[in-house]
Design a protein around this motif. Structure first.
Motif, PDB file in Angstrom:
ATOM      1  N   UNK A  92      -3.107  11.323  -7.907  1.00  0.00           N
ATOM      2  CA  UNK A  92      -3.690  10.749  -9.100  1.00  0.00           C
ATOM      3  C   UNK A  92      -3.076   9.566  -9.881  1.00  0.00           C
ATOM      4  N   UNK A  93      -1.679  10.030 -10.065  1.00  0.00           N
ATOM      5  CA  UNK A  93      -1.150   8.738 -10.701  1.00  0.00           C
ATOM      6  C   UNK A  93      -0.994   7.742 -10.127  1.00  0.00           C
ATOM      7  N   UNK A  94      -1.060   7.500  -8.667  1.00  0.00           N
ATOM      8  CA  UNK A  94      -1.129   6.056  -8.115  1.00  0.00           C
ATOM      9  C   UNK A  94      -2.599   5.693  -8.223  1.00  0.00           C
ATOM     10  N   UNK A  95      -3.439   6.392  -7.983  1.00  0.00           N
ATOM     11  CA  UNK A  95      -4.766   6.093  -7.967  1.00  0.00           C
ATOM     12  C   UNK A  95      -5.205   5.418  -9.453  1.00  0.00           C
ATOM     13  N   UNK A  96      -4.463   6.009 -10.416  1.00  0.00           N
ATOM     14  CA  UNK A  96      -4.799   5.300 -11.869  1.00  0.00           C
ATOM     15  C   UNK A  96      -3.845   4.151 -12.277  1.00  0.00           C
ATOM     16  N   UNK A  97      -3.193   3.385 -11.473  1.00  0.00           N
ATOM     17  CA  UNK A  97      -2.383   2.240 -11.752  1.00  0.00           C
ATOM     18  C   UNK A  97      -3.434   0.997 -11.839  1.00  0.00           C
ATOM     19  N   UNK A  98      -3.355   0.419 -12.944  1.00  0.00           N
ATOM     20  CA  UNK A  98      -4.282  -0.608 -13.416  1.00  0.00           C
ATOM     21  C   UNK A  98      -4.157  -1.693 -12.216  1.00  0.00           C
ATOM     22  N   UNK A  99      -5.457  -2.109 -11.828  1.00  0.00           N
ATOM     23  CA  UNK A  99      -5.787  -3.237 -10.690  1.00  0.00           C
ATOM     24  C   UNK A  99      -5.471  -2.700  -9.628  1.00  0.00           C
ATOM     25  N   UNK A 100      -5.334  -1.454  -9.171  1.00  0.00           N
ATOM     26  CA  UNK A 100      -5.201  -0.843  -7.848  1.00  0.00           C
ATOM     27  C   UNK A 100      -6.283  -1.039  -7.212  1.00  0.00           C
ATOM     28  N   UNK A 101      -6.383  -1.249  -5.532  1.00  0.00           N
ATOM     29  CA  UNK A 101      -7.328  -1.008  -5.031  1.00  0.00           C
ATOM     30  C   UNK A 101      -7.549   0.301  -4.471  1.00  0.00           C
ATOM     31  N   UNK A 131      -4.192   1.658  -2.533  1.00  0.00           N
ATOM     32  CA  UNK A 131      -3.883   2.993  -2.059  1.00  0.00           C
ATOM     33  C   UNK A 131      -4.599   3.670  -1.273  1.00  0.00           C
ATOM     34  N   UNK A 132      -4.563   4.501  -0.307  1.00  0.00           N
ATOM     35  CA  UNK A 132      -5.624   5.406   0.265  1.00  0.00           C
ATOM     36  C   UNK A 132      -6.411   6.292  -0.585  1.00  0.00           C
ATOM     37  N   UNK A 133      -7.593   6.514  -0.214  1.00  0.00           N
ATOM     38  CA  UNK A 133      -8.477   7.273  -0.993  1.00  0.00           C
ATOM     39  C   UNK A 133      -8.019   8.543  -1.320  1.00  0.00           C
ATOM     40  N   UNK A 134      -7.153   9.090  -0.508  1.00  0.00           N
ATOM     41  CA  UNK A 134      -6.191  10.537  -0.765  1.00  0.00           C
ATOM     42  C   UNK A 134      -4.859  10.413  -1.420  1.00  0.00           C
ATOM     43  N   UNK A 178       0.580  -1.142   0.109  1.00  0.00           N
ATOM     44  CA  UNK A 178      -0.049   0.071   0.214  1.00  0.00           C
ATOM     45  C   UNK A 178       0.894   1.360  -0.126  1.00  0.00           C
ATOM     46  N   UNK A 179       0.534   2.044  -1.052  1.00  0.00           N
ATOM     47  CA  UNK A 179       1.288   3.272  -1.163  1.00  0.00           C
ATOM     48  C   UNK A 179       0.403   4.479  -1.703  1.00  0.00           C
ATOM     49  N   UNK A 180       1.043   5.771  -1.355  1.00  0.00           N
ATOM     50  CA  UNK A 180       0.048   6.792  -1.923  1.00  0.00           C
ATOM     51  C   UNK A 180       0.630   7.794  -2.966  1.00  0.00           C
ATOM     52  N   UNK A 181       2.170   7.796  -3.334  1.00  0.00           N
ATOM     53  CA  UNK A 181       2.696   8.866  -3.889  1.00  0.00           C
ATOM     54  C   UNK A 181       3.461   8.239  -4.883  1.00  0.00           C
ATOM     55  N   UNK A 182       4.076   9.266  -5.816  1.00  0.00           N
ATOM     56  CA  UNK A 182       5.012   8.828  -7.083  1.00  0.00           C
ATOM     57  C   UNK A 182       6.177   8.083  -6.650  1.00  0.00           C
ATOM     58  N   UNK A 183       6.631   7.940  -5.484  1.00  0.00           N
ATOM     59  CA  UNK A 183       7.935   7.459  -5.166  1.00  0.00           C
ATOM     60  C   UNK A 183       7.488   6.068  -4.894  1.00  0.00           C
ATOM     61  N   UNK A 184       6.267   5.548  -4.832  1.00  0.00           N
ATOM     62  CA  UNK A 184       5.539   4.157  -4.610  1.00  0.00           C
ATOM     63  C   UNK A 184       5.018   3.568  -5.781  1.00  0.00           C
ATOM     64  N   UNK A 185       5.121   4.502  -7.013  1.00  0.00           N
ATOM     65  CA  UNK A 185       4.644   4.018  -8.273  1.00  0.00           C
ATOM     66  C   UNK A 185       5.258   2.674  -8.934  1.00  0.00           C
ATOM     67  N   UNK A 186       6.325   2.676  -9.037  1.00  0.00           N
ATOM     68  CA  UNK A 186       7.175   1.487  -9.723  1.00  0.00           C
ATOM     69  C   UNK A 186       6.520   0.418  -8.818  1.00  0.00           C
ATOM     70  N   UNK A 187       6.996   0.332  -7.524  1.00  0.00           N
ATOM     71  CA  UNK A 187       6.815  -0.976  -6.517  1.00  0.00           C
ATOM     72  C   UNK A 187       5.540  -1.387  -6.858  1.00  0.00           C
ATOM     73  N   UNK A 188       4.283  -0.305  -6.842  1.00  0.00           N
ATOM     74  CA  UNK A 188       2.894  -0.545  -6.629  1.00  0.00           C
ATOM     75  C   UNK A 188       2.490  -1.192  -8.119  1.00  0.00           C
ATOM     76  N   UNK A 189       3.242  -0.909  -9.070  1.00  0.00           N
ATOM     77  CA  UNK A 189       2.897  -1.529 -10.520  1.00  0.00           C
ATOM     78  C   UNK A 189       3.489  -2.948 -10.478  1.00  0.00           C
TER      79      UNK A 189
END
Length: 159
Positions: free
Chosen positions: A126-135, A120-123, A102-113
């Motif tokens: 945007x770039x994180x919230x738009x990762x395919x298949x993210x909850x 990702x938390x509700x807040x 679980x991550x929330x900001x751009x420095x988490x993007x590669x790992x989350x992907x």
């Protein structure tokens, strides 16, 4: 069906906390942690899932929280996070597909992907919230988002 989770990992600022950094006049720093998130971590540990915190910051506050929660692996001041988790997975003999993060900001993007189960938390930004298949969790960082993710893992029978 997704793979069983063998490692639950989380960022700190914006997930375990509200992303605020509080300073007092003498320079002391404060962070507010949600006790329900802490209980969620204890519950997933009880299922035999290893836990990790990985954060770009490096603070005694996070060290103390990790110690209190008996976090298996603490990584502070680490960038990029994907390299740290990939190395850890190799060390403990699991795949990235067996990691929930679980991550929330751009420095988490590669790992989350890259991980098998991502949230990702509700807040989150945007770039994180738009990762395919993210909850996209309904709770904000520091307000029980980590616990919500852990409960979803239990509901899906992945731990």
């Amino acid at each position: 069906m997704a793979q069983k989770i063998k490692l639950f990992a989380t960022d700190v600022d914006g997930t375990l906390t509200d992303a605020g950094m509080y300073y007092c006049a003498n320079g002391d720093e404060f962070k507010k942690f949600n006790t329900r998130d802490g209980m969620g971590i204890k519950l997933i540990q009880a299922k035999g899932v290893k836990t990790a915190i990985i954060t770009s910051e490096n603070t005694e506050i996070v060290s103390r929280r990790a110690k209190k929660l008996e976090i298996d692996y603490l990584f502070q001041g680490k960038r990029p996070k994907i390299e740290t988790i990939t190395e850890l997975c190799g060390k403990i003999g699991i795949s990235l597909g067996e990691v929930a993060y679980v991550g929330d900001d751009i420095n988490d993007f590669e790992l989350l992907s890259a991980v098998g189960l991502k949230a990702c938390p509700a807040d989150a930004v945007k770039k994180i919230a738009e990762i395919p298949n993210i909850i996209k969790l309904s709770k904000k960082g520091g307000e029980g988002a980590v616990r919500e993710f852990i409960e979803l893992i239990f509901e899906k029978g992945l731990a």
